[in-house]
Design an enzyme around this catalytic site. Structure first.
Site, PDB file in Angstrom:
ATOM      1  N   TYR A  82       7.288  -9.530  13.499  1.00 16.99           N
ATOM      2  CA  TYR A  82       7.619  -8.173  13.058  1.00 16.99           C
ATOM      3  C   TYR A  82       8.344  -7.407  14.168  1.00 16.99           C
ATOM      4  CZ  TYR A  82       4.064  -9.210   9.481  1.00 16.99           C
ATOM      5  OH  TYR A  82       3.325  -9.784   8.477  1.00 16.99           O
TER       6      TYR A  82
ATOM      7  N   HIS B 277       1.749 -18.310  10.004  1.00 19.04           N
ATOM      8  CA  HIS B 277       2.534 -17.305   9.281  1.00 19.04           C
ATOM      9  C   HIS B 277       3.566 -17.940   8.330  1.00 19.04           C
ATOM     10  CE1 HIS B 277       4.831 -13.211   9.820  1.00 19.04           C
ATOM     11  NE2 HIS B 277       4.471 -13.440   8.572  1.00 19.04           N
TER      12      HIS B 277
END
EC number: 1.1.1.316
Length: 316
Positions: free
Chosen positions: A56, A121
């Protein structure tokens, strides 16, 4: 806000979790002071679960969250932190070597000695067999070393969870994080809940607003939904607005109402967003949901119900 048990971990997480991806300026610039103030307000109002990833904002989210958590000046055991490994600005790497390096880098950015949950992820972009045979064993070692307390997996297609959980020893994966599959327009995660419960796996759901579909500003340009789904969601938003109702509140309350889901992650980057989300929870607990408007929205979305795009977004 009521804390909910997370599978067999013994953790009690707030029903609303703090999604820290916006702190990485993913949806627009966020100043450091605002990021810190947002984290502090969330904690003050009862949010104890914070989720981030090195992906992110190209590591910026972790750095900002780390500064916010440090500013709390409370014992480490008072909050729960999840980060991820395997997906980076540069691309995907689920190798054991990269996972080991990844957690050390994340801990430094977060200014922590350990995380509570370390997720693989968006595993649909890797080899699921590598996740089973290499990545998860590497995470187990990190668990033994005390760098993470629990291990999780994340991704969009629901079948990735059963594929992995059917191939690892019981108790190896503690948590799954699913997104865009438990909201007003798509509730297919429901079908998987009994299976996950039988495996003792905790469930976190993210994107109750379907990555912007169920908001007044609408989805970003790169959103992968079909034109039909975008159009129906826009009609639902317009309908709520015409009644003086906020679809964001209704959508969040819908996701929160199912207590089989331990925490619903919502992205937050301002004090006002935190307060709005907490108000939605408080209202749900005291007054319940606006069933009339919910029924109307469900009727509008019925033709596109559960028609979520098949895979996550592959964009760096």
């Amino acid at each position: 806000m009521e804390p909910r048990a997370l599978g067999n971990t013994g953790l009690k997480v707030s029903a609303v979790g703090f999604g820290a991806s916006p702190l990485g300026s993913v949806f627009g610039p966020v100043a450091e002071d605002d990021a810190v103030a947002t984290v502090r307000e969330a904690f003050r109002l009862g949010i104890n679960f914070f989720d981030t990833s090195p992906y992110y904002g190209g590591t910026l989210s972790e750095k900002m969250l780390g500064k916010g958590l440090k500013a709390l000046q409370v014992p480490r055991s008072d909050y729960i932190v999840a980060t991820k490994c395997g997906r980076y600005k540069e691309g995907f790497d689920f190798s054991a070597e990269r996972v080991r390096k990844s957690i050390d880098e994340s801990l430094e950015r977060l200014q922590l000695d350990y995380v509570d949950i370390l997720h693989c992820h968006d595993i649909e972009f890797g080899s699921l067999d590598q996740i089973v045979s290499e990545t998860i064993p590497a995470l187990q070692k990190l668990k033994q070393e005390g760098k993470t307390r629990f291990v999780g997996i994340t991704g969009l297609p629901l079948d990735i969870f059963t594929y992995v959980l059917d191939r690892v020893p019981p108790g190896t994966v503690d948590v799954i994080l699913s997104y865009c599959h438990y909201g007003v327009n798509d509730s297919t995660l429901l079908n998987l809940l009994p299976y996950l419960k039988s495996k003792g796996v905790g469930v976190i759901s993210a994107s109750p607003l379907a990555m912007g579909l169920l908001t007044e500003q609408g989805p970003p340009e790169w959103h992968p939904a079909s034109p039909e789904l975008k159009s129906a969601c826009k009609a639902a938003v317009t309908h709520c607005k015409s009644k003086g109702k906020k679809i964001t509140k209704l959508a969040l309350q819908y996701s929160l109402a199912n207590k089989e889901i331990s925490s619903v992650l919502v992205g937050m980057s301002s004090v006002s967003q935190v307060e709005e989300n907490i108000a939605a929870v408080t209202e749900l607990e005291s007054l319940g949901m606006d069933q009339e408007t919910l029924s109307e929205v469900e009727a509008i979305l019925e033709p596109v119900k559960n028609l979520t795009w098949p895979s996550g977004i592959h964009q760096n």
